[in-house]
Design an enzyme around this catalytic site. Structure first.
Site, PDB file in Angstrom:
ATOM      1  N   ASP A 115       3.857  -4.489  -5.738  1.00 24.61           N
ATOM      2  CA  ASP A 115       4.435  -5.711  -5.185  1.00 24.61           C
ATOM      3  C   ASP A 115       5.960  -5.644  -5.187  1.00 24.61           C
ATOM      4  O   ASP A 115       6.624  -5.957  -4.188  1.00 24.61           O
ATOM      5  CB  ASP A 115       3.995  -6.928  -6.002  1.00 24.61           C
ATOM      6  CG  ASP A 115       2.539  -7.300  -5.787  1.00 24.61           C
ATOM      7  OD1 ASP A 115       1.924  -6.758  -4.843  1.00 24.61           O
ATOM      8  OD2 ASP A 115       2.023  -8.125  -6.555  1.00 24.61           O
ATOM      9  N   GLU A 171       0.823  -1.211   0.000  1.00 20.03           N
ATOM     10  CA  GLU A 171       0.000   0.000   0.000  1.00 20.03           C
ATOM     11  C   GLU A 171       0.856   1.260   0.000  1.00 20.03           C
ATOM     12  O   GLU A 171       0.514   2.262  -0.629  1.00 20.03           O
ATOM     13  CB  GLU A 171      -0.939  -0.005   1.203  1.00 20.03           C
ATOM     14  CG  GLU A 171      -1.980  -1.107   1.183  1.00 20.03           C
ATOM     15  CD  GLU A 171      -2.851  -1.068  -0.059  1.00 20.03           C
ATOM     16  OE1 GLU A 171      -3.126   0.039  -0.579  1.00 20.03           O
ATOM     17  OE2 GLU A 171      -3.267  -2.145  -0.519  1.00 20.03           O
ATOM     18  N   HIS A 228       1.787   2.101  -3.435  1.00 27.12           N
ATOM     19  CA  HIS A 228       0.711   2.791  -4.159  1.00 27.12           C
ATOM     20  C   HIS A 228       0.761   4.301  -3.881  1.00 27.12           C
ATOM     21  O   HIS A 228       0.489   5.111  -4.767  1.00 27.12           O
ATOM     22  CB  HIS A 228      -0.656   2.251  -3.722  1.00 27.12           C
ATOM     23  CG  HIS A 228      -1.038   0.955  -4.367  1.00 27.12           C
ATOM     24  ND1 HIS A 228      -0.895   0.707  -5.709  1.00 27.12           N
ATOM     25  CD2 HIS A 228      -1.591  -0.182  -3.840  1.00 27.12           C
ATOM     26  CE1 HIS A 228      -1.328  -0.516  -5.993  1.00 27.12           C
ATOM     27  NE2 HIS A 228      -1.758  -1.075  -4.875  1.00 27.12           N
TER      28      HIS A 228
END
Length: 476
Positions: A184, A116, A119
């Site tokens: 990832d 996260e 992101h």
């Protein structure tokens, strides 16, 4: 260009253009703050200082090892037992309490957090679309709120969708597969750099994939917004194999916070009482299970039983902060005021920079009828000023108990504003401005705070009721 996630993954509109062409960093921050205010309004955020501090510390540990400088980050926990995590515009990163429940160790939590965080640092939200029809700020807010909070409160979905009826809701909000792969790759590097087991990302992904096959349509929420396939799991494992290998160790707090999350997310405390009672009856008398049972009993209104349950653990671990904070709280609830204050004071002395200990001790001082002392504790600690919203509600309570209603209005307005409730924050300040015998210094302070709050609101979000605005402006 990478193909998009299939429409069945998430039936919501696509919004945005690449990065700055769509949203400036300031707009992203405004959007995130608006979504947060909505989540606070519907009670979707788990406002627990201990779990929030634990998750935030883990998040900042990862952020400190990110190769891309992270923006100003806010980590928060969602009161939802389902497994999910998400990044909002503006550096707000949320984790469902269910993530803790599903993880077997701290490295698995760190794997999701690293993903996260990537992101956020790569600005995938702003880059998530390439359509030239950019949605309005109001529609952005509506849709994101619907994504996150809708399943828990249908009224939120209805209200949110009504804001953006002009949108073409056949489009999809989703990260591209390329963004997921990038998150990832960067996430596993970040978690490895922070000292976590890089294999944990792949193992957690595989666990979720197996769960989705086992339960059919009951797919974990995180898989709806972050779809998995066998290639993605394999790629995570391959990347981990290239990184330094470490044993998947967890901090002593992990199991306790996992137990705490279980108690605070059940439908009724009796369910948690039954769960942890069964664990102890089966011979699994671990610190986490005993702590969990005591907390569940406290939530169920059985403070005396909880104190007895916790006693062996409290005696065995006199310097474990979470255990001692619960022990002190239970003593206060059972009328042992002096003992409770003393326990919480010792805990704060042992951990002077630990925000939950500061808040708990201040709360205890107010229970003991010492609001001025509580206020002094709060205003003298940088660890809670500006970072822990509860600080300002406690300061407001201390002011009320001391008879200082002007200060109470000011601090409660600060509390509400930090939670995104500008309307009620302004109402608190207006109430303070109407108090009799208001001196010029207090009046100036309230007006300055009022100007500060109004100045942060875009014109389109400011109150539109003419009468309210005129009445408020008359107080200037």
């Amino acid at each position: 260009m990478a193909s998009a996630v299939p429409p069945s993954a998430l039936d919501l509109p696509q919004i945005g253009e690449p990065a700055d062409n769509t949203l400036t960093p300031m707009q992203e921050k405004q959007l995130g703050a608006r979504v947060m205010s909505e989540l606070y309004r519907v009670g979707y955020i788990l406002e627990d200082p201990e779990i929030t501090t634990y998750i935030s510390a883990l998040g900042w540990k990862l952020a400190s090892h990110s190769k891309t400088q992270a923006p100003d980050l806010t980590f928060f926990v969602v009161a939802d037992p389902r497994v999910n995590a998400f990044a909002l515009p503006g550096g707000y990163v949320g984790f469902n309490a269910g993530l803790l429940l599903a993880a077997d160790n701290e490295s698995e939590v760190a794997g999701v957090m690293g993903h996260e965080l990537a992101h956020v640092t790569q600005r995938h939200i702003a880059r998530s679309g390439e359509d030239t029809e950019v949605a309005s700020i109001a529609t952005w807010l509506a849709v994101i709120a619907a994504i996150i909070a809708g399943s828990a409160d249908p009224d939120v979905v209805i209200g949110a969708l009504s804001v953006g009826q002009a949108m073409n809701y056949q489009r999809q909000v989703s990260y591209t597969r390329a963004h997921e792969q990038e998150a990832d790759r960067i996430g596993v590097q970040t978690m490895s750099g922070a000292g976590f087991d890089p294999n944990a990302m792949g193992s957690f992904f595989q666990k979720l994939e197996q769960q989705s096959r086992l339960y059919g349509t009951g797919v974990p929420e995180i898989l709806r917004t972050h779809p998995l396939n066998t290639n993605r799991v394999a790629e995570a494992r391959e990347r981990a194999a290239e990184l330094p290998q470490v044993a998947p160790q967890s901090s002593p707090d992990f199991e306790l916070m996992k137990a705490r999350a279980r108690v605070l997310t059940v439908d009724h405390p009796s369910q948690a009482v039954d769960y942890f009672s069964a664990q102890l009856s089966a011979g699994r008398d671990t610190p986490a299970n005993r702590y969990g049972l005591a907390l569940a009993q406290e939530q169920f209104g059985q403070s005396a039983q909880a104190l007895a349950t916790l006693a062996p653990l409290s005696e065995a671990q006199p310097r474990q902060a979470h255990v001692q904070l619960l022990d002190g709280t239970l003593k206060l609830q059972t009328g042992k005021i002096a003992d409770g204050v003393a326990t919480l004071e010792r805990t704060l002395q042992a951990y002077p920079a630990y925000a939950p200990a500061i808040l708990a001790y201040a709360d205890a001082l107010m229970v003991a009828g010492r609001p001025d002392d509580a206020r002094q504790v709060l205003i003298s600690r940088d660890q809670v000023l500006g970072t822990q919203f509860k600080t300002y509600s406690l300061l407001a309570q201390a002011a009320r108990e001391s008879g200082n209603m002007v200060e109470a209005s000011y601090q409660m307005a600060t509390f509400l504003f930090l939670r995104g409730d500008a309307g009620n924050a302004l109402a608190q300040l207006d109430a303070g401005l109407r108090l009799p015998n208001l001196n010029e210094q207090d009046r100036a302070r309230l007006l300055a705070k009022r100007k500060e709050i109004r100045g942060t609101l875009p014109e389109s979000w400011r109150p539109q009721q003419g009468r309210q605005r005129a009445a408020a402006d008359a107080l200037r």
